[in-house]
Design an enzyme around this catalytic site. Sequence first.
Site, PDB file in Angstrom:
ATOM      1  N   GLY A  62     -45.440 -19.441 -10.684  1.00  0.00           N
ATOM      2  CA  GLY A  62     -46.846 -19.056 -10.764  1.00  0.00           C
ATOM      3  C   GLY A  62     -46.941 -17.547 -10.767  1.00  0.00           C
ATOM      4  CD  GLN A  67     -48.064 -12.521  -7.611  1.00  0.00           C
ATOM      5  OE1 GLN A  67     -48.417 -13.485  -8.282  1.00  0.00           O
ATOM      6  NE2 GLN A  67     -46.914 -12.508  -6.946  1.00  0.00           N
ATOM      7  CB  CYS A 107     -44.715 -14.518  -2.652  1.00  0.00           C
ATOM      8  SG  CYS A 107     -45.985 -13.591  -3.533  1.00  0.00           S
ATOM      9  CG  LEU A 108     -42.501 -14.094  -8.501  1.00  0.00           C
ATOM     10  CD1 LEU A 108     -43.120 -14.191  -9.894  1.00  0.00           C
ATOM     11  CD2 LEU A 108     -40.974 -14.153  -8.585  1.00  0.00           C
ATOM     12  CG  HIS A 149     -48.731 -18.719  -3.548  1.00  0.00           C
ATOM     13  ND1 HIS A 149     -47.777 -18.539  -2.556  1.00  0.00           N
ATOM     14  CD2 HIS A 149     -48.606 -17.652  -4.378  1.00  0.00           C
ATOM     15  CE1 HIS A 149     -47.127 -17.400  -2.785  1.00  0.00           C
ATOM     16  NE2 HIS A 149     -47.597 -16.849  -3.890  1.00  0.00           N
ATOM     17  CD  GLU A 150     -49.564 -18.120  -8.136  1.00  0.00           C
ATOM     18  OE1 GLU A 150     -49.830 -16.914  -8.003  1.00  0.00           O
ATOM     19  OE2 GLU A 150     -48.422 -18.570  -7.936  1.00  0.00           O
ATOM     20  CG  HIS A 153     -51.226 -13.707  -5.156  1.00  0.00           C
ATOM     21  ND1 HIS A 153     -50.677 -12.722  -4.356  1.00  0.00           N
ATOM     22  CD2 HIS A 153     -50.210 -14.580  -5.396  1.00  0.00           C
ATOM     23  CE1 HIS A 153     -49.401 -12.995  -4.117  1.00  0.00           C
ATOM     24  NE2 HIS A 153     -49.085 -14.125  -4.742  1.00  0.00           N
TER      25      HIS A 153
END
Length: 183
Positions: A62, A67, A107-108, A149-150, A153
């Site tokens: 994702g 981000q 998470c990236l 999660h997205e 963000h």
Amino acid sequence: MTASLAFAAAQPHFPPMALLTILEFPDPRLRTKAQPVTVFDAALKQFVADMFETMYAAPGVGLAATQVNVHQQVLVMDMSEDKSGAMALVNPRILEKDGEQVFQEGCLSFPGIYADVDRALHVKVAAQDVDGKEFVLDVEGPLAVCVQHEMDHLQGKVFVDYLSPLKRSMLLKKLDKKRKQSA
Ligand code: GNR
Ligand code: NI
């Protein structure tokens, strides 16, 4: 191929896709609240194509626009093994959520650290596609984790915000240590 990627490939003068830079914690820009998308143009389709390329290259399942320092309500996901599950959500809103699940998240923007997070088991989300067409996504399990999660963000929230102060400080120390090792 997703609709957005098919669009890019079909345009002879469409700019080539590009890898975007992913912000890493504690970059304060990760705390920015994204604004609604109001213009559904070729630039949006290009941006979504770039987000997919960036997510697959990372690799991740994702990616939220926040981000990559774009503060518009756009997210992409693909939890499949073979790129067959690509989804782009514009202006996502939660309609319903219920149940509970604990899932180990990464998470990236926090490379190399993972933690169990409690989330709703099932979410029903209304969103628009890259053409502005409304749709409803009804998901549970890992895909429901990913969409929550997205969407966090896009509100400036990150997964470590859910952890106890002790657990969070342990993980952030670990993140620091990993950074020093790779520096
Ligand atoms: O690639 C990712 N994996 C992942 C694993 C468990 C729960 C959530 C995620 S999302 C993450 C990519 C990312 O940082 N998206 O914002
Ligand atoms: Ni993330």
